[in-house]
Design a protein around this motif. Structure first.
Motif, PDB file in Angstrom:
ATOM      1  N   SER A   1      18.077  25.290   0.187  1.00  0.00           N
ATOM      2  CA  SER A   1      17.949  26.511   0.551  1.00  0.00           C
ATOM      3  C   SER A   1      16.662  26.807   0.682  1.00  0.00           C
ATOM      4  O   SER A   1      15.821  26.038   0.002  1.00  0.00           O
ATOM      5  CB  SER A   1      18.738  27.506   0.021  1.00  0.00           C
ATOM      6  N   ARG A   2      16.083  28.368   1.155  1.00  0.00           N
ATOM      7  CA  ARG A   2      14.801  28.564   1.079  1.00  0.00           C
ATOM      8  C   ARG A   2      14.254  28.634  -0.318  1.00  0.00           C
ATOM      9  O   ARG A   2      13.377  28.280  -0.989  1.00  0.00           O
ATOM     10  CB  ARG A   2      14.581  29.787   1.779  1.00  0.00           C
ATOM     11  N   ALA A   3      15.425  29.165  -1.305  1.00  0.00           N
ATOM     12  CA  ALA A   3      14.972  29.206  -2.625  1.00  0.00           C
ATOM     13  C   ALA A   3      14.841  27.872  -3.279  1.00  0.00           C
ATOM     14  O   ALA A   3      14.048  27.865  -4.021  1.00  0.00           O
ATOM     15  CB  ALA A   3      16.251  29.925  -3.430  1.00  0.00           C
ATOM     16  N   ASP A   4      15.459  26.972  -2.951  1.00  0.00           N
ATOM     17  CA  ASP A   4      15.441  25.559  -3.390  1.00  0.00           C
ATOM     18  C   ASP A   4      13.827  25.046  -2.956  1.00  0.00           C
ATOM     19  O   ASP A   4      13.092  24.546  -3.927  1.00  0.00           O
ATOM     20  CB  ASP A   4      16.257  24.486  -2.885  1.00  0.00           C
TER      21      ASP A   4
ATOM     22  N   MET B   1       8.796  15.933   5.882  1.00  0.00           N
ATOM     23  CA  MET B   1      10.066  16.525   6.508  1.00  0.00           C
ATOM     24  C   MET B   1      11.216  15.434   6.570  1.00  0.00           C
ATOM     25  O   MET B   1      10.777  14.327   6.879  1.00  0.00           O
ATOM     26  CB  MET B   1       9.865  16.977   8.141  1.00  0.00           C
ATOM     27  N   LEU B   2      12.455  15.650   6.392  1.00  0.00           N
ATOM     28  CA  LEU B   2      13.199  14.550   6.264  1.00  0.00           C
ATOM     29  C   LEU B   2      13.260  13.819   7.486  1.00  0.00           C
ATOM     30  O   LEU B   2      13.518  14.469   8.643  1.00  0.00           O
ATOM     31  CB  LEU B   2      14.805  15.163   5.973  1.00  0.00           C
ATOM     32  N   VAL B   3      13.287  12.354   7.344  1.00  0.00           N
ATOM     33  CA  VAL B   3      13.635  11.575   8.684  1.00  0.00           C
ATOM     34  C   VAL B   3      14.942  11.166   8.630  1.00  0.00           C
ATOM     35  O   VAL B   3      15.546  10.594   7.364  1.00  0.00           O
ATOM     36  CB  VAL B   3      12.642  10.392   8.398  1.00  0.00           C
ATOM     37  N   ARG B   4      15.818  11.625   9.282  1.00  0.00           N
ATOM     38  CA  ARG B   4      17.371  11.248   9.385  1.00  0.00           C
ATOM     39  C   ARG B   4      17.696   9.979   9.697  1.00  0.00           C
ATOM     40  O   ARG B   4      17.776   9.587  10.858  1.00  0.00           O
ATOM     41  CB  ARG B   4      18.192  12.409  10.203  1.00  0.00           C
ATOM     42  N   VAL B   5      17.564   8.915   8.729  1.00  0.00           N
ATOM     43  CA  VAL B   5      17.469   7.523   9.037  1.00  0.00           C
ATOM     44  C   VAL B   5      19.039   7.407   9.330  1.00  0.00           C
ATOM     45  O   VAL B   5      19.975   7.584   8.224  1.00  0.00           O
ATOM     46  CB  VAL B   5      16.937   6.786   7.779  1.00  0.00           C
ATOM     47  N   GLU B   6      19.503   6.393  10.247  1.00  0.00           N
ATOM     48  CA  GLU B   6      20.914   5.962  10.392  1.00  0.00           C
ATOM     49  C   GLU B   6      21.365   5.310   9.183  1.00  0.00           C
ATOM     50  O   GLU B   6      20.715   4.195   8.945  1.00  0.00           O
ATOM     51  CB  GLU B   6      20.781   5.117  11.704  1.00  0.00           C
TER      52      GLU B   6
ATOM     53  N   ILE C   1      10.473  16.834  -0.331  1.00  0.00           N
ATOM     54  CA  ILE C   1      11.262  16.676   1.109  1.00  0.00           C
ATOM     55  C   ILE C   1      11.832  18.098   1.641  1.00  0.00           C
ATOM     56  O   ILE C   1      12.397  18.473   0.731  1.00  0.00           O
ATOM     57  CB  ILE C   1      12.380  15.576   1.152  1.00  0.00           C
ATOM     58  N   VAL C   2      11.390  18.305   2.562  1.00  0.00           N
ATOM     59  CA  VAL C   2      12.227  19.435   3.145  1.00  0.00           C
ATOM     60  C   VAL C   2      13.367  18.984   4.424  1.00  0.00           C
ATOM     61  O   VAL C   2      13.006  18.154   5.055  1.00  0.00           O
ATOM     62  CB  VAL C   2      11.400  20.969   3.483  1.00  0.00           C
ATOM     63  N   GLY C   3      14.272  19.979   4.359  1.00  0.00           N
ATOM     64  CA  GLY C   3      15.456  19.706   5.673  1.00  0.00           C
ATOM     65  C   GLY C   3      16.459  18.553   5.005  1.00  0.00           C
ATOM     66  O   GLY C   3      17.218  18.052   5.635  1.00  0.00           O
TER      67      GLY C   3
ATOM     68  N   GLU D   1      22.434  15.374   8.698  1.00  0.00           N
ATOM     69  CA  GLU D   1      21.900  16.540   8.232  1.00  0.00           C
ATOM     70  C   GLU D   1      21.617  17.326   9.369  1.00  0.00           C
ATOM     71  O   GLU D   1      20.822  16.974  10.276  1.00  0.00           O
ATOM     72  CB  GLU D   1      20.807  16.254   7.336  1.00  0.00           C
ATOM     73  N   GLU D   2      21.586  18.676   9.559  1.00  0.00           N
ATOM     74  CA  GLU D   2      20.963  19.626  10.506  1.00  0.00           C
ATOM     75  C   GLU D   2      19.789  19.880  10.557  1.00  0.00           C
ATOM     76  O   GLU D   2      18.909  19.621   9.371  1.00  0.00           O
ATOM     77  CB  GLU D   2      21.577  21.009  10.348  1.00  0.00           C
ATOM     78  N   GLU D   3      19.134  19.758  11.707  1.00  0.00           N
ATOM     79  CA  GLU D   3      17.626  19.681  11.624  1.00  0.00           C
ATOM     80  C   GLU D   3      17.042  21.033  11.072  1.00  0.00           C
ATOM     81  O   GLU D   3      17.667  22.154  11.475  1.00  0.00           O
ATOM     82  CB  GLU D   3      17.225  19.306  13.058  1.00  0.00           C
ATOM     83  N   LEU D   4      16.194  20.988  10.295  1.00  0.00           N
ATOM     84  CA  LEU D   4      15.633  22.150   9.654  1.00  0.00           C
ATOM     85  C   LEU D   4      14.464  22.826  10.882  1.00  0.00           C
ATOM     86  O   LEU D   4      13.883  22.099  11.525  1.00  0.00           O
ATOM     87  CB  LEU D   4      14.549  21.680   8.395  1.00  0.00           C
ATOM     88  N   ASP D   5      14.666  24.131  10.986  1.00  0.00           N
ATOM     89  CA  ASP D   5      13.528  24.706  11.903  1.00  0.00           C
ATOM     90  C   ASP D   5      12.187  24.493  11.549  1.00  0.00           C
ATOM     91  O   ASP D   5      11.771  24.634  10.475  1.00  0.00           O
ATOM     92  CB  ASP D   5      13.972  26.318  11.830  1.00  0.00           C
ATOM     93  N   ILE D   6      11.452  24.271  12.482  1.00  0.00           N
ATOM     94  CA  ILE D   6      10.035  23.643  12.367  1.00  0.00           C
ATOM     95  C   ILE D   6       9.267  24.717  11.548  1.00  0.00           C
ATOM     96  O   ILE D   6       8.386  24.566  10.837  1.00  0.00           O
ATOM     97  CB  ILE D   6       9.418  23.217  13.502  1.00  0.00           C
ATOM     98  N   PHE D   7       9.491  25.904  11.870  1.00  0.00           N
ATOM     99  CA  PHE D   7       8.768  27.160  11.424  1.00  0.00           C
ATOM    100  C   PHE D   7       8.939  27.105   9.749  1.00  0.00           C
ATOM    101  O   PHE D   7       7.926  27.607   9.055  1.00  0.00           O
ATOM    102  CB  PHE D   7       8.998  28.236  11.978  1.00  0.00           C
TER     103      PHE D   7
END
Ligand code: SAM
Ligand code: DTB
Ligand code: SF4
Length: 357
Positions: free
Chosen positions: A239-242, A264-269, A233-235, A276-282
């Motif tokens: 970090s980018r290194a992770d 991509m993390l689905v931020r479930v209630e 999962i990303v997001g 968690e802050e949304e990761l830049d899609i790029f």
């Protein structure tokens, strides 16, 4: 034709030993062969230094996309995408504490908990997935690790889905070598078990089982001769290194996972990662591209999180080398794009999907 690329689908005539007879236990490890008969697996890199992975992540976006697409074309048809469909056969009540997961008992997410589905419900769902173009059917159960009885309960489901001419995949948590052997005997094609993130970041996300536990299960699956489906999962706040370390863990296995889901993390209630802050899609697209470059012959699956992605973002993921998606209007417990929307996007892009046998 697109030059000398080697496709990973049975209909394309490459040597794939993973599709055996339905009559008996199958040995399904993918042994691809290139046009000059060098096994593709011999040509793959399994000793990626972290610095090289980070160098890829740090490339200018267009350069990274070009390299990923170039490699993609050497191994796959760039205009074909596989559809896999998920079904949660046992939902909720999982004793693990994965901070992203709506099915953990540790969080109050209001998930619709249910016991193991009846086989008839599973077969109905698989038939309908096949009608919608899915070639792989993945059954997920929210267990920490199944009991012997639970493994036995999965066997007829695997057999019945296999008999429909679909590839079978299950994700049941940790497995012993004996359990993996039993699933192989049942004819299971793929086992999904994700590393999720880097070894260093892992303990911030899950405390109830270790990275090594996951590697052990993956080893048992591999040794049993079942194809490995393993990604992450990303997001999650990593970090980018992770992200680079996760991909190095996957690509530096003695054999690349045959399927690599990138979620991509689905931020479930109700889960701790809801905020968690949304990761830049790029950054997500870069992760797909780097996965494609590092594991050229694998299915790279654009997995959870598509409902939050624009059509353009998903298209860039395909350009980055994603060649598989989860189809169907539900992942395990959360929504997925509507089937009509996926069909319309594929039509716009001229993408075709692999057909079931
Ligand atoms: N219990 C099994 C296990 O953990 O291996 C199988 C099911 S688990 C839901 C499968 C994978 O789904 C997880 O490893 C994780 O990568 C992904 N996943 C779960 N919840 C997610 C979420 N909220 N967003 C993105 N991916 C998620
Ligand atoms: C994977 O990597 N992603 C899928 C599948 N393997 C089992 C699961 C995604 C789950 C998303 C959250 C949910 O729907 O519960
Ligand atoms: Fe359980 Fe799997 Fe969810 Fe973790 S990801 S809580 S193991 S169902």
């Amino acid at each position: 034709m697109y030059g000398a690329y080697y496709r990973v689908a049975p209909k394309n005539g490459y040597n794939l030993s993973c599709f055996g007879s339905r009559e008996g236990p199958r040995r399904k490890l993918v042994t691809l062969q290139t046009a000059n008969e060098t096994p593709v697996n011999d040509a793959l890199v399994h000793n990626w230094p972290l610095t090289d992975v980070l160098d890829l992540f740090n490339l200018p976006f267009n350069e990274l996309m070009f390299r990923a697409q170039t490699i993609h074309r050497q191994f796959h048809d760039p205009n074909e995408v596989q559809i896999a469909t998920l079904l949660s056969v046992k939902t909720g009540g999982c004793p693990e504490d994965c901070k992203y997961c709506p099915q953990s008992v540790h969080y109050d997410t209001g998930v619709d908990t249910h016991a193991l589905l009846d086989i008839s419900e599973v077969v109905t769902a698989a038939k309908s997935a096949k009608e919608q173009g899915a070639t792989r059917f993945c059954m997920g159960a929210a267990w920490r690790s199944p009991t012997e009885r639970q493994v036995e309960q999965m066997v007829p489901m695997i057999e019945a889905v296999g008999e429909l001419g679909m590839e079978t995949c299950v994700t049941l948590g940790m497995l012993s070598d004996k359990q993996a052997g039993r699933l192989a005997e049942a004819g299971l094609d793929y086992y999904n078990h994700n590393l999720d993130t880097s070894p260093e970041f892992y303990s911030q996300i899950i405390s109830t089982r270790t990275y090594q536990d996951r590697l052990d299960t993956l080893g048992n699956v591999r040794d049993a001769g079942i194809n490995v489906c393993c990604g992450g999962i990303v997001g999650l706040g990593e970090s980018r290194a992770d992200r680079a370390k996760l991909l190095a863990e996957l690509a530096n296995m003695p054999q690349h996972p045959e399927s690599v889901p990138i979620n991509m993390l689905v931020r479930v209630e109700g889960t701790p990662l809801e905020v968690e802050e949304e990761l830049d899609i790029f950054e997500f697209i870069r992760s797909v591209a780097v996965a494609r470059i590092m594991m050229p012959a694998s299915w790279v699956r654009l997995s959870a999180g598509r409902t939050e992605m624009t059509r353009e973002a998903q298209s860039l993921c395909f350009l980055a080398g994603a060649n598989s998606i989860f189809g169907g209007e539900r992942l395990l417990t959360t929504p997925n794009p509507e089937e009509d929307a996926d069909k319309a996007l594929f039509e716009t892009l001229g993408i075709t999907t692999y057909a079931s046998s």
